[in-house]
Design an enzyme around this catalytic site. Structure first.
Site, PDB file in Angstrom:
ATOM      1  N   TYR A  57     -13.355   2.150  12.061  1.00  0.00           N
ATOM      2  CA  TYR A  57     -12.406   2.625  11.050  1.00  0.00           C
ATOM      3  C   TYR A  57     -12.184   4.145  11.133  1.00  0.00           C
ATOM      4  CZ  TYR A  57      -9.837   0.949   6.909  1.00  0.00           C
ATOM      5  OH  TYR A  57      -8.866   0.568   6.027  1.00  0.00           O
ATOM      6  N   TRP A 112       0.774   4.809   0.948  1.00  0.00           N
ATOM      7  CA  TRP A 112       1.257   5.632   2.068  1.00  0.00           C
ATOM      8  C   TRP A 112       1.708   4.784   3.244  1.00  0.00           C
ATOM      9  CZ3 TRP A 112      -2.525   9.218   5.205  1.00  0.00           C
ATOM     10  CH2 TRP A 112      -3.703   8.554   5.529  1.00  0.00           C
ATOM     11  N   TRP A 134       0.842  -1.194   0.000  1.00  0.00           N
ATOM     12  CA  TRP A 134       0.000   0.000   0.000  1.00  0.00           C
ATOM     13  C   TRP A 134       0.882   1.250   0.000  1.00  0.00           C
ATOM     14  CZ3 TRP A 134      -2.832  -4.212   0.587  1.00  0.00           C
ATOM     15  CH2 TRP A 134      -4.200  -4.153   0.340  1.00  0.00           C
ATOM     16  N   ASP A 171     -10.965   5.813   4.456  1.00  0.00           N
ATOM     17  CA  ASP A 171     -11.935   5.145   3.598  1.00  0.00           C
ATOM     18  C   ASP A 171     -13.399   5.498   3.852  1.00  0.00           C
ATOM     19  OD1 ASP A 171      -9.461   3.932   3.249  1.00  0.00           O
ATOM     20  OD2 ASP A 171     -10.289   1.937   2.983  1.00  0.00           O
ATOM     21  N   GLN A 208      -2.956   7.619  -3.473  1.00  0.00           N
ATOM     22  CA  GLN A 208      -3.146   7.831  -2.038  1.00  0.00           C
ATOM     23  C   GLN A 208      -2.364   9.073  -1.618  1.00  0.00           C
ATOM     24  OE1 GLN A 208      -2.294   4.174   0.205  1.00  0.00           O
ATOM     25  NE2 GLN A 208      -4.395   4.123   0.914  1.00  0.00           N
ATOM     26  N   TYR A 254      -7.863 -12.074  -2.005  1.00  0.00           N
ATOM     27  CA  TYR A 254      -8.073 -10.644  -1.758  1.00  0.00           C
ATOM     28  C   TYR A 254      -9.063 -10.058  -2.762  1.00  0.00           C
ATOM     29  CZ  TYR A 254      -7.371  -5.709  -1.059  1.00  0.00           C
ATOM     30  OH  TYR A 254      -7.594  -4.374  -0.818  1.00  0.00           O
ATOM     31  N   GLU A 292      -3.757  -1.596  14.121  1.00  0.00           N
ATOM     32  CA  GLU A 292      -3.972  -0.690  12.982  1.00  0.00           C
ATOM     33  C   GLU A 292      -4.490   0.667  13.463  1.00  0.00           C
ATOM     34  OE1 GLU A 292      -6.480  -0.681   8.722  1.00  0.00           O
ATOM     35  OE2 GLU A 292      -6.712  -2.320  10.157  1.00  0.00           O
ATOM     36  N   GLY A 301      -7.282   7.581   1.737  1.00  0.00           N
ATOM     37  CA  GLY A 301      -6.763   6.780   2.836  1.00  0.00           C
ATOM     38  C   GLY A 301      -7.703   6.736   4.026  1.00  0.00           C
TER      39      GLY A 301
END
Length: 421
Positions: free
Chosen positions: A345, A41, A39, A165, A107, A87, A388, A163
């Site tokens: 998130y 960033w 990914w 989302d 991104q 995925y 995360e 980024g």
């Protein structure tokens, strides 16, 4: 106060181990299972973590990222270096047109800033890396300036591009989409993480519709601009690109290059940032460029102005209020917002790399809140590990575990050993 040096040293070692465990040879994955590719960033942040113990590996991370750059200058948000049939959406869905199978969007361009940070640690060793990366970074920034501006602010054309989302910033744009024809699909994220922590199916249907639209149009930027239902001027992108341009200009001058083009971009972006000032909130906000409406969200992106080199005194009281309602830093959405969700998130949780950018900017302007934020982030990771993201009310880990950029934030910024605190 005496700190536990043995506990800090153990966290340092654990962070290094996570980076090495997520290393796939020249690039890292964010975490095993949930995110099996490179990914954009995430990789740039990973580089500052590697720089604390393996400078060559740090440079390799950024150089591998740019190996996927498209001919138009865009650097994709995902590079599919290897196959992973589990995925979704994978390279067969995206049908990217670059030299490596990839997604069709970008991104936030933190790479130039992270490259300059790494270079500053060892200027002699980094000189040839900067020389090689300068033109690719310049071309990427030029792509943003050519295709993503609205009144000088940088727009996103897909929520994943920002980024952030499922931030409420995108709600108006997503509501304008009728995801007809999306079809059935199987998400991978909710098989690894509690669905209560992830975007909803309502959101995901619209994410996939936007991907399918890009494929239908052959990822032609001019074609995608026409009649688009989703185009949002975003503080994340605007402030990060502005900071990256400032850093790229410094590197260009050091290389003896003419940086007048970059200086022009900086002026444009500074003016564009002011089109994101929402007086009703007293801070920066996303602006839907199609509908002409504000998102009305005080998010962690609202406080990236200092990182971008813009000191606006009115923002500080808003930040202090937000921080007073969160135990471990800047939540992705202020808890006073009715859309706040502590574990979902980008609708509430705290993110280490956002704390890093906000804290770095504050410290550069001499605000004590910058160091406070660094310490809070260090406490969060020390107590709750390398998740995360985190619940801002109690620090509970959420999302993926053993996460690359959280380990990198610890090593490159938040660890007491980084500053000798």
């Amino acid at each position: 106060m005496m700190r536990d040096t043995s506990a800090t040293d153990a966290r340092d070692e654990e962070a290094r181990s996570i980076l090495q465990r997520n290393d796939r040879g020249g690039y890292t994955i964010p975490t095993s299972g949930l995110y099996p590719y490179q990914w954009n960033w995430d990789s740039a942040f990973a580089a500052i973590g590697f720089a604390e113990f393996d400078m060559d590996r740090a440079w390799a991370e950024i150089e591998t990222l740019f190996s996927g750059q498209w001919s138009n200058g865009m650097v994709p948000h995902i590079l599919f270096h290897v196959e992973d049939e589990g995925y979704y959406p994978g390279p067969d869905v995206w049908q990217g047109i670059g030299p490596i199978p990839s997604s069709g969007i970008s991104q936030p361009p933190v790479a130039a800033t992270m490259a300059r940070m790494i270079h500053a640690q060892d200027p002699d060793a980094g000189a040839h890396h900067i020389a090689a990366l300068y033109e690719p970074m310049l071309r990427w920034h030029r792509w943003f300036m050519e295709w993503r501006l609205d009144r000088g602010a940088v727009c996103v054309t897909h929520p994943w591009e920002a980024g952030r989302d499922n931030a409420p910033d995108w709600d108006v744009g997503l509501a304008a989409i009728d995801p007809v024809g999306v079809g059935t699909y199987t998400r991978r994220d909710t098989s690894h993480v509690d669905s209560a922590m992830r975007p909803t199916k309502y959101d995901y249907d619209r994410y996939i519709w936007l991907v399918q639209r890009g494929v239908r149009l052959g990822w032609d930027e001019a074609a995608m601009l026409k009649d688009t239902p989703f185009r949002v001027a975003d503080p994340t992108m605007t402030f990060i690109l502005l900071r990256a341009c400032r850093d790229l200009a410094v590197m260009g001058r050091d290389l003896g290059r003419d940086v007048s083009e970059i200086e022009g971009w900086i002026a444009t972006l500074e003016a564009g940032a002011e089109t994101l000032w929402n007086p009703a909130l007293g801070c920066y906000d996303s602006r839907d460029a199609v509908a002409g409406t504000w998102s009305g969200a005080i998010s962690n992106a609202s406080f990236l102005n200092w990182y971008a080199g813009i000191d606006r005194s009115e923002v500080l009281p808003v930040l202090k209020t937000v921080l007073s309602q969160s135990k471990y830093g800047v939540p992705s959405l202020a808890s006073s917002d009715p859309r706040f969700d502590a574990k979902r998130y980008w609708r509430g949780p705290v993110w280490g790399m956002m704390n890093l950018m906000i804290g770095t900017g504050l410290s550069e302007f001499g605000y004590s809140e910058g160091e406070d934020l660094r310490v809070l982030t260090g406490d969060l990771i020390a107590e709750h590990g390398f998740a995360e993201y985190f619940d801002p009310t109690d620090g509970a880990p959420a999302g993926g575990s053993t996460f690359t950029w959280t380990a990198a934030v610890w090593l490159g910024w938040a660890s007491p050993n980084k500053t000798g605190a």
